[in-house]
Design a protein around this motif. Structure first.
Motif, PDB file in Angstrom:
ATOM      1  N   PRO A 212      36.802 -22.667  18.518  1.00 50.88           N
ATOM      2  CA  PRO A 212      36.117 -21.351  18.209  1.00 50.88           C
ATOM      3  C   PRO A 212      36.761 -20.268  17.467  1.00 50.88           C
ATOM      4  N   ALA A 213      35.885 -19.545  16.696  1.00 49.79           N
ATOM      5  CA  ALA A 213      36.471 -18.364  15.835  1.00 49.79           C
ATOM      6  C   ALA A 213      35.406 -17.323  16.322  1.00 49.79           C
ATOM      7  N   SER A 214      36.068 -16.098  16.342  1.00 50.52           N
ATOM      8  CA  SER A 214      35.321 -14.772  16.695  1.00 50.52           C
ATOM      9  C   SER A 214      34.762 -14.005  15.278  1.00 50.52           C
ATOM     10  N   PRO A 215      33.650 -13.424  15.520  1.00 53.55           N
ATOM     11  CA  PRO A 215      33.472 -12.648  14.435  1.00 53.55           C
ATOM     12  C   PRO A 215      34.338 -12.041  13.685  1.00 53.55           C
ATOM     13  N   ALA A 216      35.311 -11.466  14.473  1.00 55.77           N
ATOM     14  CA  ALA A 216      36.656 -10.798  13.975  1.00 55.77           C
ATOM     15  C   ALA A 216      37.497 -11.687  13.232  1.00 55.77           C
ATOM     16  N   ASP A 217      37.507 -12.770  13.796  1.00 52.26           N
ATOM     17  CA  ASP A 217      38.383 -13.917  13.126  1.00 52.26           C
ATOM     18  C   ASP A 217      37.878 -14.035  11.878  1.00 52.26           C
ATOM     19  N   ILE A 218      36.470 -14.193  11.787  1.00 53.39           N
ATOM     20  CA  ILE A 218      35.844 -14.662  10.238  1.00 53.39           C
ATOM     21  C   ILE A 218      36.180 -13.455   9.358  1.00 53.39           C
ATOM     22  N   LEU A 219      35.949 -12.383   9.697  1.00 49.76           N
ATOM     23  CA  LEU A 219      36.132 -11.379   8.868  1.00 49.76           C
ATOM     24  C   LEU A 219      37.370 -10.615   8.420  1.00 49.76           C
ATOM     25  N   ALA A 220      38.455 -11.218   9.203  1.00 51.93           N
ATOM     26  CA  ALA A 220      39.730 -10.687   9.056  1.00 51.93           C
ATOM     27  C   ALA A 220      40.368 -11.432   7.692  1.00 51.93           C
ATOM     28  N   VAL A 221      40.695 -10.729   7.002  1.00 52.83           N
ATOM     29  CA  VAL A 221      41.249 -11.346   5.670  1.00 52.83           C
ATOM     30  C   VAL A 221      42.774 -11.405   5.689  1.00 52.83           C
ATOM     31  N   ASN A 222      43.509 -12.466   5.768  1.00 56.52           N
ATOM     32  CA  ASN A 222      44.852 -12.406   5.541  1.00 56.52           C
ATOM     33  C   ASN A 222      45.421 -13.824   5.257  1.00 56.52           C
ATOM     34  N   GLU A 223      46.572 -13.979   5.308  1.00 54.41           N
ATOM     35  CA  GLU A 223      47.164 -15.232   4.770  1.00 54.41           C
ATOM     36  C   GLU A 223      46.523 -16.634   5.391  1.00 54.41           C
ATOM     37  N   ARG A 224      46.095 -16.520   6.601  1.00 57.99           N
ATOM     38  CA  ARG A 224      45.362 -17.737   6.976  1.00 57.99           C
ATOM     39  C   ARG A 224      44.012 -17.785   6.596  1.00 57.99           C
ATOM     40  N   ASN A 225      43.393 -16.554   6.171  1.00 53.53           N
ATOM     41  CA  ASN A 225      42.016 -16.520   5.914  1.00 53.53           C
ATOM     42  C   ASN A 225      41.911 -15.711   4.603  1.00 53.53           C
ATOM     43  N   ARG A 226      42.386 -16.252   3.424  1.00 54.36           N
ATOM     44  CA  ARG A 226      42.484 -15.509   2.193  1.00 54.36           C
ATOM     45  C   ARG A 226      41.159 -15.342   1.653  1.00 54.36           C
ATOM     46  N   PRO A 227      40.849 -14.519   0.737  1.00 51.90           N
ATOM     47  CA  PRO A 227      39.805 -14.021  -0.044  1.00 51.90           C
ATOM     48  C   PRO A 227      39.654 -15.354  -1.060  1.00 51.90           C
ATOM     49  N   ILE A 228      38.624 -15.929  -1.256  1.00 47.96           N
ATOM     50  CA  ILE A 228      38.340 -16.892  -2.290  1.00 47.96           C
ATOM     51  C   ILE A 228      37.485 -16.330  -3.630  1.00 47.96           C
ATOM     52  N   ALA A 229      36.152 -16.092  -3.111  1.00 47.61           N
ATOM     53  CA  ALA A 229      35.167 -15.363  -4.176  1.00 47.61           C
ATOM     54  C   ALA A 229      34.619 -14.373  -3.570  1.00 47.61           C
ATOM     55  N   PHE A 230      34.706 -12.926  -3.791  1.00 49.91           N
ATOM     56  CA  PHE A 230      33.938 -11.956  -3.336  1.00 49.91           C
ATOM     57  C   PHE A 230      32.364 -11.976  -3.004  1.00 49.91           C
ATOM     58  N   PRO A 231      31.913 -11.929  -1.845  1.00 51.81           N
ATOM     59  CA  PRO A 231      32.671 -11.343  -0.449  1.00 51.81           C
ATOM     60  C   PRO A 231      33.301 -12.478   0.506  1.00 51.81           C
ATOM     61  N   TYR A 232      33.607 -13.903   0.120  1.00 57.93           N
ATOM     62  CA  TYR A 232      33.711 -14.757   0.700  1.00 57.93           C
ATOM     63  C   TYR A 232      35.316 -14.959   0.980  1.00 57.93           C
ATOM     64  N   SER A 233      35.719 -15.248   2.040  1.00 56.52           N
ATOM     65  CA  SER A 233      37.091 -15.760   2.551  1.00 56.52           C
ATOM     66  C   SER A 233      37.038 -16.977   2.800  1.00 56.52           C
ATOM     67  N   LYS A 234      38.339 -17.814   3.170  1.00 55.67           N
ATOM     68  CA  LYS A 234      38.332 -19.131   3.377  1.00 55.67           C
ATOM     69  C   LYS A 234      37.434 -19.648   4.523  1.00 55.67           C
ATOM     70  N   LEU A 235      37.366 -18.799   5.504  1.00 57.96           N
ATOM     71  CA  LEU A 235      36.563 -19.396   6.830  1.00 57.96           C
ATOM     72  C   LEU A 235      35.102 -19.019   6.665  1.00 57.96           C
ATOM     73  N   MET A 236      34.759 -18.698   5.402  1.00 53.21           N
ATOM     74  CA  MET A 236      33.083 -18.574   5.090  1.00 53.21           C
ATOM     75  C   MET A 236      32.783 -19.568   4.088  1.00 53.21           C
ATOM     76  N   VAL A 237      33.698 -20.590   3.683  1.00 60.74           N
ATOM     77  CA  VAL A 237      33.410 -21.624   2.846  1.00 60.74           C
ATOM     78  C   VAL A 237      33.622 -23.091   3.500  1.00 60.74           C
ATOM     79  N   ALA A 238      32.897 -23.870   2.620  1.00 58.24           N
ATOM     80  CA  ALA A 238      32.872 -25.185   3.166  1.00 58.24           C
ATOM     81  C   ALA A 238      34.534 -25.738   3.193  1.00 58.24           C
ATOM     82  N   ASN A 239      34.817 -26.802   4.266  1.00 58.74           N
ATOM     83  CA  ASN A 239      36.376 -27.162   4.342  1.00 58.74           C
ATOM     84  C   ASN A 239      35.941 -28.614   3.919  1.00 58.74           C
TER      85      ASN A 239
END
Length: 501
Positions: A212-239
């Motif tokens: 499970p990932a909390s909403p805070a995990d999804i929103l936190a932009v860091n080296e494990r959840n890098r930005p991809i294309a604004f406003p999406y980060s890695k945890l918001m896109v298809a794996n």
């Protein structure tokens, strides 16, 4: 068609899916192997030999595309000789639902009694083998081809709009502005929806990421959840770094009964509806709404004589947050209820075009255990293809097959005027939508503004990411960029840039 005839009533009788993740990705199954495993699991679930199928439909795959059409190899591998044996013409996210609707039509027309639908993507294996091929360790392997997509004209590509991850942010930013939301509120909605996806995936043994990932995990932009294309980060896109296969079997109700399958194992297929946006994203009327999505969802409700209150569960396609956010508003599905039964493309896994096969498998299992009806919404391409259908643990009174599930004419009648595209415009303009692209290290590398000229024409302009003030305006959420005015300026002979204010 008289749908009281059990010979013409389609039901799903068996489902199967597989996750293949050996420690050495190179040792994983290829796409054909995943399909074989998934169909064998579905056959075991139904208690039906695969040799008996009349029809085999395959979701096109990309990870081992050099294998060519898999119709004959797959049929041989499962010991079947179906009279109907075909593969979809391209990998689009709506394909599994379309193949389900086509199989239901053939059963309703009395053409077949037993059908199999399957797909599989060995992207994790393919990536490992491609790496070895590049390093010289494996000379025999052909590197994985790029994802098959409808390519935009060079004009859009030159502005970075080449892949789905580049395009869906245009819808995200446009819808946020249209709904009158702040960036913080829109991101919070995405994070809440995605967090619930992760919780569903954690409880689903068919999902790829079961943490499970909390909403805070999804929103936190860091080296494990890098930005991809604004406003999406890695945890918001298809794996898509997965090895996954899924398939299911359909039969006529009469055939299921002849084979002794218990009634509480049968899931009835309801009516479906499909419509598309124009293939070119620059030839669409708007980015804050999709008339083809609206038409496919509302028509499916009408065809089945249902409202949102009739559904115990839904699957709203989730390659990027804007898609389920738009779909849930059209359907009326509450944001605080899970919009998936599988886990979403981030956590359940994003096997290119075959995600909805996994969703169908998961919905069948859920409806067998609880609930009466479920709603499936599939999306493909660049927010292009839409196909919805209903499944039920009980008969669906309004269902009647075969049906014409294409509602393109209805969607076109609702479409607004498409702006003229101007490629050499310089002068004042208004932001219609935009995004910023990021490198793997998280640094902004480029950006694009979709702008409207004073006379309503559409044009594109590059974003200078070295301009800190402009970058902040587009991404910090203090003001809404969409609808703001600025200027398109000539940069050189054929390049134009955006200037704020």
């Amino acid at each position: 068609m008289n749908m009281t005839d059990p010979e013409r009533i389609p039901v799903i009788i068996g489902v199967g899916q597989v996750n293949d993740r050996p420690e050495d990705p190179d040792a994983g199954l290829d796409s054909l192997g995943l399909m074989v495993a998934a169909l064998k699991a579905a056959a075991q679930d139904a208690g039906v030999p695969l040799a008996d199928i009349d029809s085999l439909a395959i979701v096109d795959q990309i990870s081992f595309h050099h294998l060519g059409k898999l119709c004959e190899p797959l049929a041989a591998a499962i010991g079947a000789k179906p009279a109907i044996n075909y593969q979809s013409d391209a990998p689009h996210g709506d394909t599994p639902v379309r193949l389900l609707n086509e199989a239901a039509n053939r059963i309703g027309a009395g053409e077949i009694k037993l059908a199999a639908i399957v797909g599989g993507e060995a992207l994790r294996t393919a990536a490992g083998r491609a790496a070895k091929a590049a390093s010289g360790e494996d000379k025999s392997y052909n590197a994985v081809r790029q994802v098959a997509t409808r390519r935009e004209p060079n004009y859009a590509q030159k502005h970075g709009l080449s892949a789905p991850v580049d395009v869906y942010p245009l819808y995200e930013n446009a819808t946020r502005a249209a709904w009158g939301e702040s960036l913080a509120k829109a991101q919070a909605e995405s994070a809440e929806i995605w967090s619930r996806f992760s919780e569903v995936a954690a409880a689903n043994d068919g999902a790829w990421i079961r943490k499970p990932a909390s909403p805070a995990d999804i929103l936190a932009v860091n080296e494990r959840n890098r930005p991809i294309a604004f406003p999406y980060s890695k945890l918001m896109v298809a794996n898509s770094s997965v090895n996954q296969g899924a398939g299911f079997l359909l039969a006529s109700l009469a055939e299921a009964r002849r084979r002794g399958i218990a009634e509480d194992r049968l899931i009835h297929v309801g009516m479906g509806a499909a419509a598309k946006e124009p293939a070119s994203i620059l030839k669409r009327d708007r980015y804050d709404h999709s008339v083809s999505m609206e038409t496919s969802i509302t028509r499916t409700l009408e065809l089945n004589g249902m409202t949102v209150e009739d559904f115990d569960c839904v699957e709203l396609y989730s390659c990027f947050p804007c898609v389920p956010k738009m779909a849930r508003r059209i359907l009326g599905w509450p944001w605080d209820r899970p919009a998936t039964v599988f886990g979403g493309l981030t956590f359940g896994g994003g096997p290119i075009a075959n995600y909805m096969s996994h969703a169908i498998v998961s919905m069948v299992k859920k409806l067998r255990g609880e609930g009466r009806y479920g709603f499936l919404f599939a999306n493909g391409g660049f927010a292009t293809d839409n196909h919805c259908i209903v499944l039920g643990s009980e008969p669906i009174a309004a269902a009647s097959f075969p049906q014409d599930f294409g509602y393109q004419a209805e969607a076109e009648a609702k479409r607004g005027p498409v702006p003229e595209l101007v490629q050499d415009y310089a002068g004042p303009a208004t932001i219609e939508s935009y995004t910023v692209f990021y490198s793997r290290d998280g640094a902004p590398k480029a950006g694009v503004v979709v702008a409207r000229t004073p006379d309503g024409a559409r044009t594109l302009a590059h974003v200078d990411v070295s301009d800190a003030e402009m970058l902040a305006f587009l991404t910090d959420g203090k003001e809404e960029p969409v609808g703001s005015t600025g200027n398109v300026v000539a940069l050189d002979e054929d390049r134009f840039g955006w200037r704020t204010g």
